[in-house]
Design a protein around this motif. Structure first.
Motif, PDB file in Angstrom:
ATOM      1  N   PRO A 161       0.844  -1.235  -0.158  1.00 16.37           N
ATOM      2  CA  PRO A 161       0.170   0.218   0.184  1.00 16.37           C
ATOM      3  C   PRO A 161       0.895   1.327  -0.108  1.00 16.37           C
ATOM      4  O   PRO A 161       2.478   1.462   1.345  1.00 16.37           O
ATOM      5  CB  PRO A 161      -0.963  -0.369   0.977  1.00 16.37           C
ATOM      6  CG  PRO A 161      -1.075  -1.530   1.448  1.00 16.37           C
ATOM      7  CD  PRO A 161       0.324  -2.059   0.921  1.00 16.37           C
ATOM      8  N   GLY A 162       0.830   2.163  -0.524  1.00 15.93           N
ATOM      9  CA  GLY A 162       1.497   3.608  -0.683  1.00 15.93           C
ATOM     10  C   GLY A 162       1.945   3.522  -1.733  1.00 15.93           C
ATOM     11  O   GLY A 162       2.035   4.777  -2.162  1.00 15.93           O
ATOM     12  N   ALA A 201      -5.493   1.148  -4.028  1.00 13.95           N
ATOM     13  CA  ALA A 201      -6.369   1.910  -3.603  1.00 13.95           C
ATOM     14  C   ALA A 201      -5.536   2.668  -2.819  1.00 13.95           C
ATOM     15  O   ALA A 201      -6.343   3.930  -1.320  1.00 13.95           O
ATOM     16  CB  ALA A 201      -5.979   0.324  -1.843  1.00 13.95           C
ATOM     17  N   ALA A 202      -4.671   3.594  -3.226  1.00 11.26           N
ATOM     18  CA  ALA A 202      -3.568   4.758  -2.231  1.00 11.26           C
ATOM     19  C   ALA A 202      -3.999   5.516  -3.298  1.00 11.26           C
ATOM     20  O   ALA A 202      -3.886   7.352  -2.874  1.00 11.26           O
ATOM     21  CB  ALA A 202      -1.945   4.309  -2.371  1.00 11.26           C
ATOM     22  N   TRP A 203      -4.913   5.092  -3.937  1.00 11.54           N
ATOM     23  CA  TRP A 203      -5.799   7.104  -5.004  1.00 11.54           C
ATOM     24  C   TRP A 203      -4.246   7.580  -5.061  1.00 11.54           C
ATOM     25  O   TRP A 203      -3.890   9.220  -4.764  1.00 11.54           O
ATOM     26  CB  TRP A 203      -6.358   8.317  -4.173  1.00 11.54           C
ATOM     27  CG  TRP A 203      -7.672   6.787  -3.113  1.00 11.54           C
ATOM     28  CD1 TRP A 203      -7.641   6.303  -2.442  1.00 11.54           C
ATOM     29  CD2 TRP A 203      -8.771   7.116  -4.177  1.00 11.54           C
ATOM     30  NE1 TRP A 203      -9.000   5.240  -1.991  1.00 11.54           N
ATOM     31  CE2 TRP A 203     -10.037   5.892  -3.471  1.00 11.54           C
ATOM     32  CE3 TRP A 203      -9.500   7.652  -5.181  1.00 11.54           C
ATOM     33  CZ2 TRP A 203     -10.843   5.681  -2.985  1.00 11.54           C
ATOM     34  CZ3 TRP A 203     -10.941   7.702  -5.272  1.00 11.54           C
ATOM     35  CH2 TRP A 203     -11.747   6.972  -4.369  1.00 11.54           C
ATOM     36  N   PRO A 204      -3.334   7.110  -5.857  1.00  3.62           N
ATOM     37  CA  PRO A 204      -2.655   7.681  -6.651  1.00  3.62           C
ATOM     38  C   PRO A 204      -3.079   9.343  -7.287  1.00  3.62           C
ATOM     39  O   PRO A 204      -1.795   9.756  -7.757  1.00  3.62           O
ATOM     40  CB  PRO A 204      -1.459   6.846  -7.629  1.00  3.62           C
ATOM     41  CG  PRO A 204      -3.027   5.756  -8.214  1.00  3.62           C
ATOM     42  CD  PRO A 204      -3.394   6.025  -6.510  1.00  3.62           C
ATOM     43  N   ASP A 258      -4.965   9.925   1.355  1.00  8.96           N
ATOM     44  CA  ASP A 258      -4.833   9.805   3.124  1.00  8.96           C
ATOM     45  C   ASP A 258      -5.699   9.067   3.435  1.00  8.96           C
ATOM     46  O   ASP A 258      -6.349   8.117   4.243  1.00  8.96           O
ATOM     47  CB  ASP A 258      -3.343  10.127   3.858  1.00  8.96           C
ATOM     48  CG  ASP A 258      -2.638  10.223   2.938  1.00  8.96           C
ATOM     49  OD1 ASP A 258      -1.897   9.796   2.104  1.00  8.96           O
ATOM     50  OD2 ASP A 258      -1.713  11.748   3.520  1.00  8.96           O
ATOM     51  N   ARG A 259      -6.902   9.853   3.859  1.00  7.20           N
ATOM     52  CA  ARG A 259      -8.156   9.695   4.642  1.00  7.20           C
ATOM     53  C   ARG A 259      -9.102   8.623   3.945  1.00  7.20           C
ATOM     54  O   ARG A 259      -9.126   7.730   4.296  1.00  7.20           O
ATOM     55  CB  ARG A 259      -9.203  10.710   4.504  1.00  7.20           C
ATOM     56  CG  ARG A 259     -10.466  10.937   5.464  1.00  7.20           C
ATOM     57  CD  ARG A 259     -10.208  10.251   6.445  1.00  7.20           C
ATOM     58  NE  ARG A 259     -11.664   9.855   7.511  1.00  7.20           N
ATOM     59  CZ  ARG A 259     -12.722  10.435   7.545  1.00  7.20           C
ATOM     60  NH1 ARG A 259     -12.219  11.752   7.381  1.00  7.20           N
ATOM     61  NH2 ARG A 259     -13.551  10.052   7.556  1.00  7.20           N
ATOM     62  N   LEU A 260      -9.224   8.316   2.631  1.00  8.96           N
ATOM     63  CA  LEU A 260      -9.765   7.828   1.777  1.00  8.96           C
ATOM     64  C   LEU A 260      -8.965   6.170   1.759  1.00  8.96           C
ATOM     65  O   LEU A 260      -9.303   5.574   2.111  1.00  8.96           O
ATOM     66  CB  LEU A 260      -9.572   7.880   0.276  1.00  8.96           C
ATOM     67  CG  LEU A 260     -10.562   9.362  -0.084  1.00  8.96           C
ATOM     68  CD1 LEU A 260     -10.072   9.775  -1.142  1.00  8.96           C
ATOM     69  CD2 LEU A 260     -12.043   8.961   0.757  1.00  8.96           C
ATOM     70  N   ALA A 261      -7.313   6.299   2.030  1.00  7.82           N
ATOM     71  CA  ALA A 261      -7.003   4.549   1.383  1.00  7.82           C
ATOM     72  C   ALA A 261      -6.711   4.280   2.942  1.00  7.82           C
ATOM     73  O   ALA A 261      -6.914   3.364   3.251  1.00  7.82           O
ATOM     74  CB  ALA A 261      -5.244   5.149   1.499  1.00  7.82           C
ATOM     75  N   ALA A 262      -7.744   5.157   3.896  1.00  5.19           N
ATOM     76  CA  ALA A 262      -6.535   4.610   5.548  1.00  5.19           C
ATOM     77  C   ALA A 262      -8.514   4.625   5.809  1.00  5.19           C
ATOM     78  O   ALA A 262      -8.716   3.064   6.272  1.00  5.19           O
ATOM     79  CB  ALA A 262      -7.039   5.442   6.669  1.00  5.19           C
TER      80      ALA A 262
END
Length: 788
Positions: free
Chosen positions: A260-261, A267-270, A282-286
Motif C-alpha cells: 500500500p502507498g 487503493a492509495a488513490w495515486p 490518505d483519508r480515503l486509503a485509511a
C-alpha cells in the motif's frame, strides 16, 4: 543362433527363447528402458463459494478473480449529507422530495483469506477486488479477471482423438520393439552394426559392450521418433504435460500484491496524490483499509473527483468533504450508499453487469467462447432490443440485472434511470428507488406530468400527441401526428396563457370535444387579458373542428382512457409539488413507474408511449449530459411509432439509451420492424422466438465467410481380374459398393444465425446477443447462457 564372428556379444535371442534378453558380460548388467513415473495431479483447493450479487468472478475467471468485498455495515459509517457544491436532485424543478437515507445492506459474511496488507477481513475483500486485473477485452466481454484465450488453432485435433492416437502409437511401437528384441522379426536390424564396426571390436571388452548398447539405444530412439510423429506425442506434451509442469512449479499464478502507498496501488488513490491532494488520498486509503469503503463509495468519489477537476473552484470543497466524511463524502441525495440487495454480479470499476457466459460452441467467435458476457453504459447508449416469448427470462435475466446496475450507477452519481413496467412486475424493490409512481393506485405518493415538465405549448402538444395517437399515424391525415400536435397546441397555448398552467385531463377532454361553454369561457378570458393572437388560434381550432379528418375526436377518445375514476387523483396540474417530470434527468435519480396493465391495458399503452416520447425529448434537450440517462421499458408492446424510432436514433448522441423488451416483433407495425432493429445497437433474441422473428434478426446480423468441406463418394470401377474379385468380396461382406471419397474445401458466405437456428437451436435459458458501443465498436452475435 550361432555366435557372431569375432566374439561380438550376442544380439537378440533365438526364436524359441521368448523374452530372453541378449547375453552381456557380467561387468555391465542390462538396464531395461524405464518410463518416467506419471506426475500426480495437484489437489484442487476448495474456494469459497460466490456470494449472490457480490462476486463478479465467473466461470472463466474463477482462478484469477477473488471474491468481492463485503460492504460496510450501517454502524460503521453513519449517513451524512452531501458536501458543499454537490448537486442535489431534490432541488430540480418538478422533482419530488428525497426519501430518507438508507444504510448499506449487510450481506452474510464470507470466509476470507489472509490479507497480505495487514487489514481486517472487511477491507481485505474490497482491496482484493480493487486491485484485481481487468483485461482490455472487446465490447460485451466481462473484464474482471478475464484471461484472453491463446491464438486459435484451425486444425486443432480433438482431445479424445489425439489421446487415442498417442496411446495406439505407443502400443504399436512397444510391440515392434518387443518383436525385434526377442528375435521374432529376424536379425536384419543389426546388420548395419556388423557392417560399420571392424572385426577387431568383436573380440570382447567394454568398448564392444558400449557400442552394442549404443546401437540398441539408437534403434529405440528411431522407433520413438517414428511412432512419436505418428501418434503426435509432441502435441500431447504441449497440450497437457507442459501446463501440468507449469502449475507444479508455479506459486499460484498471481503476482505478489503491491505494498500500500505505492504509485501503482489503486487503493492509495495515486491520481489524487498526483494532483496534490495528499491529505484526501490518505483519508480515503485509511477508510479502504479499515473496511469502511465499498464499491459504490469508490465509484461515487471517483465521479466527484472528475467533476471537481473539471471545475477547479470546487476542488477545495471536495477536499474538505473528503477530510470530514471520508468514504461517505459526496453522498447521493437520498443518503443511500448501496442497494438493499443485489441479485447480479457487478463491477462498478468497469461499469459492467454480468449477464451470463458465452457457450463454448463453434457458432460463437473463438475469443468469446467461455468468456463472461456483460453490458455497460457504453453499450446501452446505443439502446437494446430484446425479443422473446413470455417465460423465457427477459425480465428476470435481463431487465433486473441491467436495472440493478443502473441503480448502482445512479448511487455513484453516474446515471439516471427510469424503469417502466406493469404493476406487480417486481422489477426491483421499492427501497431501490428514489421515486415510485404507482399510476391508478390511491396510495401513490407521486404523480406523473403528462406534459413532460415543459413550459412550451408546442413542445408539450407534440409529446402528448405522440403518446395519444402515435400508433394511429397511418390513419391520420398526413401519415404522422403533426396535425394532432397542431390541434393540441391550439388549445394548450390559450389555456396556459389564461390559467398559468396546462389543462388537466377532464379540462383538455372538454376542450377537444368542442364544448361551447368551455370554449366560450376561454375566449372571454383571452379577450379580457388582451391575448388577441391566441384568440385567433382558438378560432382556427373551432373552424377545423368541422372539417373531415379532424384529429380532435381521436385525441378525445384516447384521452378518455385516462379520464377514469381510477385516475382521478393523477395528472393533476394544480399540484406540481407531487408531480414527477422527466426534466429531472440531469440529476442521478432512480425512478420506477408502475402502469395499470391489468385493469386498464389501453391506458397503459398510451402512458408507455407518452413516457417513451417524453424520455427521447427530454434526454436530447439536456444541457448537462455528464450523466448517462436510460429508460428501461419492460414491455414495449404497441409503443413503437415512427417518431419513437427516430427518437431512439437521437439518443446515442445525447449520451442516453433505452432498453425495450417485446414478446414478438408482431407487436410492432410491419413497416417499422426493420427500422427498429436498425435503430438500436444491441439486439437480443431469446430462446423460443418464431421463425418470422428469427428471419428479421438473421437479416440484420448479416452473413460471414466460412470454410466448408464437401465430401463426395464415387464408385471405383476395377479393370483387373484380381481387383474385381477383391471388390466383389468387399461388396458381399459390407453390402456396399467400393467407393472413394473426394473432399472439396471452399469458402462460402453464410448467415451468422439463420432463422431456423434461432427458432429451434437456442437452448432454454440462453439467448443470442450482439452489441455495439457508442464509439462504434461491435461484436458479432454470441450464444449466451444467461445466469439465474
Amino acid at each position: 543362433m550361432p555366435a557372431p564372428p569375432g566374439g561380438l556379444p550376442p544380439g537378440p535371442g533365438p526364436a524359441g527363447a521368448r523374452g530372453t534378453p541378449p547375453a552381456v558380460p557380467p561387468a555391465v548388467p542390462p538396464a531395461p528402458p524405464g518410463a518416467a513415473p506419471p506426475v500426480a495431479p495437484l489437489p484442487r483447493q476448495s474456494a469459497p463459494g460466490p456470494r449472490p450479487g457480490l462476486d463478479p468472478a465467473g466461470p472463466d475467471s474463477a482462478a484469477a478473480a477473488p471474491p468481492l468485498y463485503k460492504p460496510a455495515r450501517a454502524a460503521d459509517v453513519p449517513s451524512v449529507p452531501s458536501p458543499p457544491g454537490a448537486p442535489a436532485g431534490a432541488a430540480a424543478s418538478g422533482s419530488p422530495a428525497d426519501p430518507p437515507g438508507r444504510p448499506p445492506a449487510d450481506p452474510p459474511s464470507l470466509p476470507q483469506a489472509a490479507d497480505p496488507y495487514g487489514t481486517d477481513a472487511h477491507a481485505s475483500s474490497f482491496l482484493t477486488w480493487l486491485r484485481a486485473p481487468r483485461a482490455d477485452a472487446g465490447p460485451g466481454i466481462w473484464a474482471f479477471g478475464h484471461r484472453p484465450k491463446p491464438p486459435e488453432e484451425p486444425d486443432r485435433i480433438p482431445s479424445r482423438q489425439l489421446l487415442s492416437g498417442a496411446v495406439i502409437a505407443l502400443l504399436c511401437g512397444w510391440l515392434l520393439w518387443s518383436l525385434l528384441w526377442n528375435g521374432y522379426l529376424g536379425h536384419y536390424w543389426i546388420w548395419p552394426l556388423f557392417a560399420l564396426t571392424p572385426d577387431s571390436w568383436r573380440q570382447g571388452g567394454m568398448l564392444a559392450v558400449w557400442v552394442v548398447y549404443a546401437y540398441y539405444t539408437l534403434c529405440a530412439l528411431v522407433l520413438v521418433v517414428v511412432f512419436g510423429r505418428l501418434g503426435r506425442w509432441g502435441q500431447v506434451w504441449r497440450r497437457w504435460v507442459t501446463p501440468a509442469l507449469r502449475r507444479l512449479w508455479d506459486d499460484g499464478g498471481e503476482p505478489a500484491p503491491e505494498a500500500p502507498g505505492t504509485a501503482h496501488d489503486p487503493a492509495a488513490w495515486p491520481h489524487l496524490r498526483a494532483a496534490g491532494a495528499h491529505a484526501a488520498a490518505d483519508r480515503l486509503a485509511a477508510d479502504a483499509r479499515a473496511g469502511i469503503m465499498n464499491d459504490v463509495d469508490h465509484a461515487r468519489i471517483e465521479r466527484a473527483w472528475e467533476a471537481a477537476r473539471a471545475r477547479p473552484d470546487r476542488l477545495a470543497a471536495f477536499t474538505d468533504a473528503v477530510l470530514e466524511q471520508g468514504a461517505a463524502a459526496c453522498a447521493h441525495p437520498s443518503g443511500a450508499r448501496d442497494l438493499p440487495a443485489r441479485t447480479a454480479r457487478h463491477d462498478l470499476l468497469a461499469g459492467q453487469v454480468r449477464l451470463g457466459t458465452a457457450v463454448d460452441d463453434e457458432r460463437n467467435p473463438y475469443e468469446h467462447r467461455g468468456a463472461g458476457c456483460a453490458l455497460d453504459a457504453g453499450l446501452l447508449a446505443t439502446s437494446l432490443l430484446a425479443v422473446g416469448p413470455p417465460g423465457c427470462g427477459k425480465t428476470e435475466r435481463l431487465v433486473r440485472p441491467v436495472l440493478e446496475s443502473l441503480c448502482l450507477q445512479a448511487l455513484a452519481g453516474r446515471a439516471a434511470v427510469v424503469a417502466v413496467g406493469a404493476s406487480g412486475a417486481a422489477l426491483a424493490p421499492d427501497d431501490a428507488f428514489d421515486v415510485v409512481v404507482r399510476i391508478g393506485r390511491p396510495d401513490s405518493a407521486y404523480d406523473l406530468d403528462l406534459y413532460g415538465g415543459t413550459d412550451d405549448p408546442d413542445e408539450a402538444a407534440a409529446v402528448l400527441a405522440e403518446g395519444l395517437v402515435g400508433d394511429l399515424t397511418t390513419a391520420l391525415p398526413g401519415g404522422d401526428s403533426r396535425r394532432a400536435a397542431t390541434a393540441l397546441a391550439q388549445l394548450l397555448g390559450p389555456f396556459r396563457a389564461v390559467h398559468g398552467r396546462f389543462p388537466s385531463v377532464p379540462e383538455l377532454r372538454e376542450l377537444l370535444d368542442g364544448s361551447p361553454a368551455a370554449l366560450g369561457a376561454l375566449r372571454e378570458r383571452l379577450a379580457a387579458g388582451g391575448h388577441e393572437a391566441l384568440g385567433r388560434e382558438l378560432d382556427a381550432r373551432e373552424r377545423q373542428a368541422h372539417r373531415p379528418g379532424d384529429p380532435a375526436p381521436a385525441l378525445a377518445d384516447r384521452l378518455a382512457l385516462l379520464d377514469r375514476p381510477a385516475f382521478a387523483p393523477f395528472f393533476d396540474t394544480t399540484r406540481p409539488g407531487r408531480t414527477f417530470s422527466l426534466r429531472t434527468l440531469e440529476h442521478p435519480l432512480r425512478v420506477r413507474i408502475d402502469l395499470p396493465e391489468r385493469g386498464h391495458a389501453e391506458a397503459s399503452r398510451v402512458l408507455a408511449r407518452l413516457i417513451l416520447a417524453q424520455f427521447t425529448e427530454c434526454a436530447a434537450a439536456r444541457a448537462d449530459r455528464s450523466l448517462f440517462a436510460c429508460l428501461v421499458l419492460d414491455d414495449a408492446t404497441q409503443t413503437v411509432t415512427p417518431e419513437s424510432v427516430r427518437g431512439l436514433q437521437r439518443l446515442r448522441s445525447a449520451r442516453a439509451g433505452a432498453v425495450l423488451t417485446l414478446r414478438t416483433l408482431d407487436d410492432v407495425p410491419e413497416a417499422l420492424r426493420s427500422a427498429l432493429l436498425g435503430s438500436v445497437g444491441c439486439r437480443m433474441a431469446f430462446s423460443g422466438v418464431t421463425t418470422w422473428d428469427g428471419a428479421r434478426f438473421a437479416e440484420v446480423w448479416g452473413k460471414e465467410w466460412v470454410e466448408t468441406r464437401d465430401v463426395t463418394d464415387r464408385q471405383v470401377i476395377a479393370h483387373e481380374p484380381i481387383t474385381r474379385v477383391t471388390h466383389v468380396v468387399r461388396r458381399v461382406i459390407t453390402g456396399r459398393a467400393v467407393t472413394a471419397q473426394s473432399v472439396t474445401v471452399r469458402k462460402v458466405e453464410r448467415e451468422r444465425w439463420s432463422a431456423s437456428e434461432l427458432a429451434h437451436s437456442v437452448p432454454a435459458g440462453c439467448a443470442v446477443l450482439s452489441v455495439t458501443s457508442a464509439k462504434g465498436d461491435s461484436a458479432p452475435p454470441v450464444l449466451v447462457e444467461l445466469s439465474n
